[in-house]
Write an enzyme that holds these catalytic residues in place. Structure first.
Site, mmCIF file in Angstrom:
data_model
loop_
_atom_site.group_PDB
_atom_site.id
_atom_site.type_symbol
_atom_site.label_atom_id
_atom_site.label_comp_id
_atom_site.label_asym_id
_atom_site.label_seq_id
_atom_site.Cartn_x
_atom_site.Cartn_y
_atom_site.Cartn_z
ATOM 1 N N ILE A 115 0.835 -1.198 0.148
ATOM 2 C CA ILE A 115 -0.091 0.087 -0.019
ATOM 3 C C ILE A 115 0.760 1.345 0.072
ATOM 4 O O ILE A 115 1.129 1.852 -0.965
ATOM 5 C CB ILE A 115 -0.890 -0.091 1.141
ATOM 6 N N CYS A 116 1.319 1.694 1.264
ATOM 7 C CA CYS A 116 2.109 2.992 1.251
ATOM 8 C C CYS A 116 3.354 2.892 0.628
ATOM 9 O O CYS A 116 3.879 4.042 0.022
ATOM 10 C CB CYS A 116 2.155 3.380 2.811
ATOM 11 N N ILE A 117 4.142 1.822 0.767
ATOM 12 C CA ILE A 117 5.404 1.968 0.232
ATOM 13 C C ILE A 117 5.242 1.873 -1.482
ATOM 14 O O ILE A 117 5.860 2.494 -1.989
ATOM 15 C CB ILE A 117 6.266 0.636 0.615
ATOM 16 N N THR A 120 4.185 5.419 -2.411
ATOM 17 C CA THR A 120 5.193 6.341 -2.064
ATOM 18 C C THR A 120 6.317 6.240 -3.149
ATOM 19 O O THR A 120 6.882 7.285 -3.764
ATOM 20 C CB THR A 120 5.559 6.079 -0.757
#
Length: 188
Positions: A115-117, A120
């Protein structure tokens, strides 16, 4: 090699290593230890460490779930970016902070891989940053009950595809924590 003008510096970006996010994450202790070692190296080498901390209705700001894990302690002078979306750049001050530090190259570690990795990494690359993923310093939880591959496969796949990313005038890749060069050049 970044496309960002006059931004020769590197920063270590530590994403969402919070109690709830990594509490039951795959290989949690080894990943947190690798991140802690990277943070200490960055501090010794005077490379900026930028922290990112997610909040949402399931992980409210200020709650124990929201707190960064006890093994990692941001220094008061290190930027702490609060976010509400997967991409650490989306509706945050991250770009302004990195610009102020002259950063054009990011070394990324943290959670959650899927998700966030990923968000980003892509957010950084499309914004002009050289973006290096630390292969053994990111993790995720097991969501295979919902149809996802097991976490070790999610991590391996992310490492594989990020090692082949490229964009005009920018570099991307993966590297083991022990082999990260926090200075200017691109690690491959």
């Amino acid at each position: 090699m970044t496309t960002l003008q006059e931004r020769p510096n590197t920063a270590l970006l530590v994403v969402d290593v919070q109690n709830d996010v990594v509490g039951t994450a795959y290989d949690r202790d080894a990943v947190v230890a690798n991140i802690a070692a990277l943070v200490e190296r960055a501090r010794r080498e005077e490379v900026p460490v930028v922290w990112v901390q997610h909040a949402d209705e399931d992980m409210p700001k200020g709650s124990d779930l929201w707190r960064i894990v006890p093994e990692l302690t941001p220094h008061e002078a290190e930027p702490l970016i609060h976010k509400n979306y997967g991409d650490s750049f989306e509706d945050t001050t991250l770009e302004k902070v990195l610009s102020g530090l002259g950063v054009g190259r990011l070394v990324v570690a943290g959670a959650s891989t899927d998700i966030c990795i990923r968000s980003t990494l892509h957010g950084a690359l499309v914004r002009g940053y050289d973006t290096l993923l630390v292969a053994d310093a990111h993790t995720t939880t097991d969501t295979s009950a919902y149809g996802s591959p097991p976490p070790e496969q999610v991590i391996a796949h992310t490492n594989l595809y990020w090692s082949h990313q490229k964009a005009p005038g920018r570099t991307a890749g993966t590297v083991a924590a022990a082999d990260v060069e926090l200075g200017g050049g691109a690690d491959r």
